[in-house]
Design a protein around this motif. Structure first.
Motif, mmCIF file in Angstrom:
data_model
loop_
_atom_site.group_PDB
_atom_site.id
_atom_site.type_symbol
_atom_site.label_atom_id
_atom_site.label_comp_id
_atom_site.label_asym_id
_atom_site.label_seq_id
_atom_site.Cartn_x
_atom_site.Cartn_y
_atom_site.Cartn_z
ATOM 1 N N LYS A 43 0.837 -1.201 0.000
ATOM 2 C CA LYS A 43 0.000 0.000 0.000
ATOM 3 C C LYS A 43 0.866 1.243 0.000
ATOM 4 C CE LYS A 43 -3.960 -1.945 2.406
ATOM 5 N NZ LYS A 43 -4.743 -1.970 3.616
ATOM 6 N N VAL A 44 0.289 2.327 -0.507
ATOM 7 C CA VAL A 44 0.933 3.634 -0.441
ATOM 8 C C VAL A 44 -0.034 4.550 0.288
ATOM 9 C CG1 VAL A 44 1.889 5.557 -1.752
ATOM 10 C CG2 VAL A 44 2.053 3.248 -2.677
ATOM 11 N N LYS A 45 0.466 5.206 1.337
ATOM 12 C CA LYS A 45 -0.355 6.165 2.074
ATOM 13 C C LYS A 45 0.235 7.555 1.852
ATOM 14 C CE LYS A 45 -1.961 3.095 5.713
ATOM 15 N NZ LYS A 45 -2.162 2.914 7.147
ATOM 16 N N ILE A 46 -0.627 8.499 1.516
ATOM 17 C CA ILE A 46 -0.162 9.865 1.248
ATOM 18 C C ILE A 46 -1.213 10.882 1.669
ATOM 19 C CG2 ILE A 46 1.379 9.421 -0.705
ATOM 20 C CD1 ILE A 46 -1.050 10.076 -2.504
ATOM 21 N N ASP A 47 -0.751 12.113 1.857
ATOM 22 C CA ASP A 47 -1.641 13.266 1.991
ATOM 23 C C ASP A 47 -1.411 14.116 0.755
ATOM 24 O OD1 ASP A 47 -2.198 12.266 4.498
ATOM 25 O OD2 ASP A 47 -0.985 13.734 5.569
ATOM 26 N N PHE A 48 -2.492 14.661 0.199
ATOM 27 C CA PHE A 48 -2.331 15.524 -0.970
ATOM 28 C C PHE A 48 -3.358 16.645 -0.960
ATOM 29 C CE2 PHE A 48 -5.516 12.491 -2.278
ATOM 30 C CZ PHE A 48 -6.335 13.167 -3.175
ATOM 31 N N ASP A 49 -3.037 17.698 -1.693
ATOM 32 C CA ASP A 49 -3.905 18.864 -1.796
ATOM 33 C C ASP A 49 -4.796 18.691 -3.029
ATOM 34 O OD1 ASP A 49 -5.093 21.334 -2.109
ATOM 35 O OD2 ASP A 49 -3.266 22.470 -1.695
ATOM 36 N N ALA A 50 -6.072 18.463 -2.803
ATOM 37 C CA ALA A 50 -7.002 18.193 -3.898
ATOM 38 C C ALA A 50 -7.194 19.398 -4.817
ATOM 39 C CB ALA A 50 -8.351 17.745 -3.344
ATOM 40 N N ALA A 51 -6.815 20.590 -4.347
ATOM 41 C CA ALA A 51 -6.918 21.785 -5.192
ATOM 42 C C ALA A 51 -5.780 21.821 -6.212
ATOM 43 C CB ALA A 51 -6.895 23.041 -4.334
ATOM 44 N N VAL A 52 -4.717 21.064 -5.952
ATOM 45 C CA VAL A 52 -3.534 21.083 -6.820
ATOM 46 C C VAL A 52 -3.452 19.840 -7.704
ATOM 47 C CG1 VAL A 52 -0.997 21.183 -6.844
ATOM 48 C CG2 VAL A 52 -2.281 22.465 -5.124
ATOM 49 N N THR A 53 -3.811 18.688 -7.152
ATOM 50 C CA THR A 53 -3.721 17.433 -7.911
ATOM 51 C C THR A 53 -4.898 16.536 -7.579
ATOM 52 O OG1 THR A 53 -2.214 15.674 -8.582
ATOM 53 C CG2 THR A 53 -2.325 16.143 -6.220
ATOM 54 N N SER A 54 -5.037 15.471 -8.329
ATOM 55 C CA SER A 54 -6.134 14.521 -8.079
ATOM 56 C C SER A 54 -5.550 13.140 -7.792
ATOM 57 C CB SER A 54 -7.043 14.440 -9.309
ATOM 58 O OG SER A 54 -6.338 13.818 -10.378
#
Length: 77
Positions: A43-54
């Motif tokens: 598995k890969v766990k990440i946090d991301f900014d949905a305003a910048v990427t999907s």
């Protein structure tokens, strides 16, 4: 920030983890410090900014280095 867990096909070697981590780091909007590639559970766990990427962009980056993504789960944090 949103949290995501991506389920991959079984990882066969530790160098796979480095390739996947590098691919995810290359995506704008991903919190570079949040990336965790879990070898045993594939598995890969990440946090991301949905305003910048999907999540699709992140999934594509992983698939571009040769690792099929089986499932993705996203939840707002």
């Amino acid at each position: 920030m949103e949290k995501a867990v991506l389920q991959l096909e079984a990882l066969s070697c530790p160098s796979c983890m480095q390739k996947i981590e590098a691919a995810v780091k290359s995506v704008n909007g991903v919190d570079k410090n949040s990336i965790k590639v879990l070898f045993n559970s594939s598995k890969v766990k990440i946090d991301f900014d949905a305003a910048v990427t999907s999540i699709e962009d992140i999934q594509q980056a992983i698939e571009n280095v040769g690792y099929p993504v089986l499932k993705t789960k996203v939840k707002a944090s």
